[in-house]
Scaffold this motif. Structure first.
Motif, PDB file in Angstrom:
ATOM      1  N   LYS A 156       0.863  -1.211   0.012  1.00 33.28           N
ATOM      2  CA  LYS A 156       0.175  -0.040  -0.059  1.00 33.28           C
ATOM      3  C   LYS A 156       0.826   1.265   0.041  1.00 33.28           C
ATOM      4  CE  LYS A 156      -3.786   2.509   2.457  1.00 33.28           C
ATOM      5  NZ  LYS A 156      -4.641   2.304   3.465  1.00 33.28           N
ATOM      6  N   MET A 241      -5.865  -8.217  -5.729  1.00 36.51           N
ATOM      7  CA  MET A 241      -5.370  -7.119  -6.491  1.00 36.51           C
ATOM      8  C   MET A 241      -6.172  -6.496  -7.505  1.00 36.51           C
ATOM      9  SD  MET A 241      -3.001  -6.444  -4.083  1.00 36.51           S
ATOM     10  CE  MET A 241      -2.130  -5.132  -4.903  1.00 36.51           C
ATOM     11  N   HIS A 245      -8.645  -3.696  -4.514  1.00 35.27           N
ATOM     12  CA  HIS A 245      -8.550  -3.787  -3.166  1.00 35.27           C
ATOM     13  C   HIS A 245      -7.117  -3.316  -2.805  1.00 35.27           C
ATOM     14  CE1 HIS A 245     -12.303  -5.788  -2.381  1.00 35.27           C
ATOM     15  NE2 HIS A 245     -11.966  -6.917  -3.320  1.00 35.27           N
ATOM     16  N   VAL A 246      -7.027  -2.465  -1.651  1.00 40.17           N
ATOM     17  CA  VAL A 246      -5.670  -1.794  -1.322  1.00 40.17           C
ATOM     18  C   VAL A 246      -5.485  -2.247   0.162  1.00 40.17           C
ATOM     19  CG1 VAL A 246      -4.379   0.306  -1.162  1.00 40.17           C
ATOM     20  CG2 VAL A 246      -6.326   0.219  -2.924  1.00 40.17           C
ATOM     21  N   SER A 248      -3.178  -3.058   3.486  1.00 42.67           N
ATOM     22  CA  SER A 248      -1.856  -2.451   3.968  1.00 42.67           C
ATOM     23  C   SER A 248      -0.997  -3.388   4.045  1.00 42.67           C
ATOM     24  CB  SER A 248      -2.280  -1.826   5.437  1.00 42.67           C
ATOM     25  OG  SER A 248      -2.913  -2.658   6.281  1.00 42.67           O
ATOM     26  N   THR A 283      -7.965   0.849   7.002  1.00 37.93           N
ATOM     27  CA  THR A 283      -8.898   1.777   6.086  1.00 37.93           C
ATOM     28  C   THR A 283     -10.105   2.146   7.246  1.00 37.93           C
ATOM     29  OG1 THR A 283     -10.266   0.026   5.536  1.00 37.93           O
ATOM     30  CG2 THR A 283      -8.811   0.935   4.002  1.00 37.93           C
ATOM     31  N   ASP A 289     -13.777  -4.341   4.368  1.00 38.46           N
ATOM     32  CA  ASP A 289     -12.692  -4.820   3.443  1.00 38.46           C
ATOM     33  C   ASP A 289     -12.227  -6.244   3.936  1.00 38.46           C
ATOM     34  OD1 ASP A 289     -12.477  -2.234   2.237  1.00 38.46           O
ATOM     35  OD2 ASP A 289     -11.558  -1.382   3.894  1.00 38.46           O
ATOM     36  N   ASP A 373       3.118  -7.472  -3.288  1.00 42.42           N
ATOM     37  CA  ASP A 373       4.097  -7.010  -4.488  1.00 42.42           C
ATOM     38  C   ASP A 373       4.976  -7.951  -5.098  1.00 42.42           C
ATOM     39  OD1 ASP A 373       6.164  -7.421  -2.430  1.00 42.42           O
ATOM     40  OD2 ASP A 373       6.047  -4.960  -1.765  1.00 42.42           O
TER      41      ASP A 373
END
Length: 456
Positions: A156, A241, A245-246, A248, A283, A289, A373
């Motif tokens: 994130k 991904m 969605h993001v 943390s 969030t 989420d 990532d």
């Protein structure tokens, strides 16, 4: 060791800053990497100011003595390893947080500041410094800059390079140079700041850094999802991904890692799982989420999805993840921690390939990954006292790097090249890329005094 070198160093440094006791200098010879040669340095220097670093580099240039900059030596590539003729320049005593500015959202720090100490200091001002390597309680900001390190929340918030706005750097000849800025924007000239980030002390010595900060996020909640294959877990990562969605944090532990953590810390993780995916959100509504991601995991074949009910449960899961590499070290006593990063879409291919390599070489290889990532840490566990097993460990390590490149990845996502991956850097860059890298090194360090023998 030359008495001239020691005398010249002491002439410009305070008492106690120059160490020649062999029993002490030997402890500065290496970082935490395996298979990387090292010898105790000729002398260890512990400066406290930029002016003292300048004195060291002027002396080194005049006497043509190599210098190896060091932080906490928690690195995993041999970048901090020394030779018998060098000065070990330890920056751990330059450990002041000089400024925390909530308006400009910056911190100004010296290189010896511990990552966790900075995080705590800025949190007291309602701010957040995101890069958080697994060694964050011991690694230094200077070392983080030198290796362009990342951490668990990169998915994130990004990596160290995205938070370094400006630097003060002592060059090989002792000159002091400023790069970058304190402002939110700036495009004046070449981006020399980014050039130094990840240079592993081979271009100059960072003595001050201006770091970007963010507002402190809400506390995060965590979810754990069990899968019966690493392939299914990798597919779930892709769905998360691609679904926008993001998280943390989005971390993945294979069966070997889960069992190692349980053995080491009695964490009670599910040993029946082949892959444990850990997702977190910080969030405004993390529970919602987590529910959405949990549904994607179930649709992707997760056998069990367990969202944490509170911060205590969340911290327990995060602690299990942070203990992964330490736990794997206990399996055989020695580890080689790879750092291959691949496109997220190839994560399942990489993890299956590592499993095949482990079987081929009859070795235990655990994989823990920053799945969000694509940065994986295949960890080869072996007995360093067994020459045959050590040979197989090194061969498996190289095969994993080759696999990473084959899958469109890179040989290092955040640990750096150092000594361990020099040959592989040349393969990844190609002859033209390597030539240009060496030209940059020559421009900044024509005498090749700064961390010689590292990178290429």
């Amino acid at each position: 060791m030359s008495s001239t070198l020691v005398d010249r160093l002491r002439a410009g440094l305070p008492d106690g800053a120059v160490v020649t006791d062999p029993a002490i200098t030997a402890s500065y010879a290496n970082d935490m990497a395996s298979f990387c040669p090292a010898e105790p340095p000729a002398v260890v220097v512990l400066p406290r100011t930029a002016e003292e670093v300048q004195h060291v580099m002027r002396t080194a240039t005049e006497l043509r003595v190599p210098v190896v900059p060091q932080g906490a030596r928690s690195g995993l590539s041999g970048a901090a390893n020394t030779s018998a003729d060098c000065i070990a320049l330890s920056l751990v005593k330059m450990d002041r947080i000089l400024e925390v500015n909530p308006v400009d959202r910056i911190a100004v720090v010296e290189p010896g500041v511990i990552n966790a100490d900075l995080s705590k200091a800025v949190l007291a001002e309602g701010l957040f410094y995101p890069p958080d390597p697994s060694s964050w309680e011991m690694c230094t900001i200077g070392g983080n800059i030198g290796t362009a390190s990342g951490g668990l929340c990169c998915v994130k918030y990004g990596v160290t390079a995205e938070y370094v706005l400006g630097l003060e750097v002592v060059l090989a000849d002792g000159r002091l140079m400023s790069t970058g800025r304190r402002t939110a924007k700036g495009v004046a000239g070449y981006d020399l700041t980014r050039l130094f980030v990840g240079s592993e002390g081979s271009l100059g010595i960072v003595v001050k850094a201006v770091l970007a900060l963010r507002p402190a996020p809400p506390p995060q909640l965590v979810l754990a999802a069990e899968f019966d294959s690493v392939r299914a877990a990798g597919a779930a990562v892709c769905e998360i991904m691609s679904g926008g969605h993001v998280p943390s944090m989005l971390e993945l532990m294979d069966r070997t890692t889960v069992r190692a953590v349980n053995s080491f810390a009695q964490m009670g993780l599910p040993e029946s799982t082949e892959a444990l995916l850990i997702a977190a959100f910080d969030t405004a509504d993390p529970a919602a989420d987590l529910a959405a991601v949990g549904a994607l995991c179930e649709a992707g074949g997760a056998s069990q999805v367990v969202p944490a009910e509170d911060q205590a449960e969340s911290e327990l899961l995060l602690q299990a993840r942070r203990l992964s590499l330490t736990a794997l070290e206990q399996v055989k006593g020695t580890t080689m921690i790879d750092d291959v990063c691949v496109p997220r879409s190839r994560l399942g291919d990489l993890m299956e390939g590592v499993e095949a390599i482990a079987g081929k070489h009859a070795l235990t290889i655990g994989v823990v990954a920053h799945a969000g990532d694509g940065n994986t840490h295949p960890t080869v566990c072996f007995d360093a006292a067994d020459p045959e097993e050590s040979r197989r460990a090194r061969e498996s390590f190289d095969e994993i790097m080759a696999l990473g490149l084959e899958l469109g990845g890179t040989i290092t996502g955040e640990h750096g090249v150092g000594v361990l991956k020099k040959e592989w850097l040349a393969r990844e860059l190609g002859p033209v890329g390597l030539e240009m890298q060496r030209a940059v090194k020559q421009a900044f360090d024509p005498l090749n005094l700064l961390n010689p023998g590292k990178l290429f």
